[in-house]
Scaffold this active site. Structure first.
Site, PDB file in Angstrom:
ATOM      1  N   GLY A  48      38.267  19.548   8.449  1.00  0.00           N
ATOM      2  CA  GLY A  48      38.313  19.435   9.897  1.00  0.00           C
ATOM      3  C   GLY A  48      39.589  18.725  10.302  1.00  0.00           C
ATOM      4  O   GLY A  48      40.171  17.968   9.507  1.00  0.00           O
ATOM      5  N   GLN A  53      44.794  13.730  15.770  1.00  0.00           N
ATOM      6  CA  GLN A  53      45.402  13.522  14.452  1.00  0.00           C
ATOM      7  C   GLN A  53      46.782  14.172  14.331  1.00  0.00           C
ATOM      8  O   GLN A  53      47.527  13.851  13.414  1.00  0.00           O
ATOM      9  CB  GLN A  53      44.481  14.067  13.349  1.00  0.00           C
ATOM     10  CG  GLN A  53      43.175  13.313  13.246  1.00  0.00           C
ATOM     11  CD  GLN A  53      42.355  13.832  12.092  1.00  0.00           C
ATOM     12  OE1 GLN A  53      41.616  14.794  12.242  1.00  0.00           O
ATOM     13  NE2 GLN A  53      42.495  13.219  10.924  1.00  0.00           N
ATOM     14  N   CYS A 110      39.283  10.571   5.482  1.00  0.00           N
ATOM     15  CA  CYS A 110      39.919  11.053   6.713  1.00  0.00           C
ATOM     16  C   CYS A 110      41.394  11.300   6.427  1.00  0.00           C
ATOM     17  O   CYS A 110      42.037  10.483   5.757  1.00  0.00           O
ATOM     18  CB  CYS A 110      39.760  10.012   7.816  1.00  0.00           C
ATOM     19  SG  CYS A 110      40.572  10.458   9.364  1.00  0.00           S
ATOM     20  N   LEU A 111      41.930  12.377   6.945  1.00  0.00           N
ATOM     21  CA  LEU A 111      43.338  12.707   6.719  1.00  0.00           C
ATOM     22  C   LEU A 111      44.268  11.696   7.399  1.00  0.00           C
ATOM     23  O   LEU A 111      45.449  11.642   7.094  1.00  0.00           O
ATOM     24  CB  LEU A 111      43.646  14.118   7.229  1.00  0.00           C
ATOM     25  CG  LEU A 111      42.883  15.250   6.523  1.00  0.00           C
ATOM     26  CD1 LEU A 111      43.141  16.581   7.217  1.00  0.00           C
ATOM     27  CD2 LEU A 111      43.272  15.326   5.054  1.00  0.00           C
ATOM     28  N   HIS A 152      32.226  13.358  12.565  1.00  0.00           N
ATOM     29  CA  HIS A 152      33.554  12.813  12.267  1.00  0.00           C
ATOM     30  C   HIS A 152      34.595  13.338  13.278  1.00  0.00           C
ATOM     31  O   HIS A 152      35.398  12.562  13.810  1.00  0.00           O
ATOM     32  CB  HIS A 152      33.931  13.209  10.830  1.00  0.00           C
ATOM     33  CG  HIS A 152      35.230  12.661  10.350  1.00  0.00           C
ATOM     34  ND1 HIS A 152      35.316  11.766   9.304  1.00  0.00           N
ATOM     35  CD2 HIS A 152      36.511  12.882  10.746  1.00  0.00           C
ATOM     36  CE1 HIS A 152      36.585  11.459   9.103  1.00  0.00           C
ATOM     37  NE2 HIS A 152      37.334  12.128   9.955  1.00  0.00           N
ATOM     38  N   GLU A 153      34.569  14.646  13.536  1.00  0.00           N
ATOM     39  CA  GLU A 153      35.595  15.233  14.416  1.00  0.00           C
ATOM     40  C   GLU A 153      35.371  14.849  15.880  1.00  0.00           C
ATOM     41  O   GLU A 153      36.333  14.537  16.590  1.00  0.00           O
ATOM     42  CB  GLU A 153      35.633  16.759  14.262  1.00  0.00           C
ATOM     43  CG  GLU A 153      35.963  17.247  12.848  1.00  0.00           C
ATOM     44  CD  GLU A 153      37.198  16.600  12.236  1.00  0.00           C
ATOM     45  OE1 GLU A 153      38.137  16.237  12.979  1.00  0.00           O
ATOM     46  OE2 GLU A 153      37.223  16.430  11.004  1.00  0.00           O
ATOM     47  N   HIS A 156      36.707  11.456  16.531  1.00  0.00           N
ATOM     48  CA  HIS A 156      38.164  11.407  16.735  1.00  0.00           C
ATOM     49  C   HIS A 156      38.520  11.627  18.211  1.00  0.00           C
ATOM     50  O   HIS A 156      39.485  11.059  18.713  1.00  0.00           O
ATOM     51  CB  HIS A 156      38.860  12.483  15.903  1.00  0.00           C
ATOM     52  CG  HIS A 156      39.210  12.051  14.505  1.00  0.00           C
ATOM     53  ND1 HIS A 156      39.955  10.924  14.238  1.00  0.00           N
ATOM     54  CD2 HIS A 156      38.930  12.614  13.298  1.00  0.00           C
ATOM     55  CE1 HIS A 156      40.118  10.812  12.919  1.00  0.00           C
ATOM     56  NE2 HIS A 156      39.505  11.812  12.324  1.00  0.00           N
TER      57      HIS A 156
HETATM   58 ZN    ZN Z   1      39.354  12.133  10.312  1.00  0.00          ZN
END
Ligand code: ZN
Length: 198
Positions: A48, A53, A110-111, A152-153, A156
């Site tokens: 995702g 991000q 998480c990226l 999670h998304e 964000h």
């Molecule tokens: Zn993340």
């Protein structure tokens, strides 16, 4: 070319994103952004990616859990995490409802927090009401790993990250997770790490 994924500390990751207007959703800019975010998610790789991000404070995220990410998993591992492939899709202006009281604990990363992960409780089931990239309303009911991805998304888009939900003492590098904890049951990891040793 993949876009640059911003890391923790960038203000955009801690600011609530703004909703997209209907006329923006089908614009060429947003169509191109979705394509770039898809490529960026694949290159990372991740399951995702939310617009903040890549530095854009708008309520848009892309999601895909690919078969190739789980091809080496045993049926037991897949069942334990309630994980299965999910096709590519876009969520815009989402509203999330946690369904029921059941929580699942699993390691999450998480990226935007490169090379780290932590044990993080999440609701087992959620409902997400959103629109897709064509502006069509969608209602997604999800459970297990997919419900975790959605939480999670959507987080964000509110300026929230998994570290706000994690058990702080379980934060670790991906390398150390692989080295020390990967094959242990969650209950054992919790017991080993949660002890406050003064
Ligand atoms: Zn993340």
């Amino acid at each position: 070319m993949p876009l640059t994924i911003v890391q923790a500390g960038e203000p955009v990751l801690r600011s609530p994103a703004r909703a997209l207007r209907p006329n923006e959703i089908r614009s060429r800019e947003i169509r191109e952004l979705i394509q770039q975010m898809k490529e960026t998610m694949y290159a990372a790789p991740g399951v995702g990616l939310a617009a903040p991000q890549i530095g854009q404070g708008i309520q848009l995220a892309v999601i895909e859990d690919r078969q190739e990410y789980i091809k080496d998993w045993t049926p037991e591992q897949l069942a334990e995490r309630e994980r299965k492939a999910e096709p590519f899709h876009v969520i815009i202006n989402p509203r999330i409802t946690l369904l029921g009281e059941e929580r699942i604990e699993a390691f999450e990363g998480c990226l935007s927090l490169t090379n780290l992960m932590a044990l993080t409780p999440r609701a087992r089931r959620v409902r997400v009401e959103c629109v897709d990239e064509k502006g069509q309303p969608r209602v997604i009911e999800a459970s297990g790993w997919y419900a975790r991805i959605l939480q999670h998304e959507v987080d964000h888009l509110k300026g929230t990250m998994y570290v706000d939900h994690m058990y702080p003492r379980t934060l670790m590098t991906v390398d150390n997770f692989t080295r020390h904890w990967k094959d242990k049951p969650i209950s054992e990891i919790k017991a080993a790490l949660q002890q406050a040793t003064g």
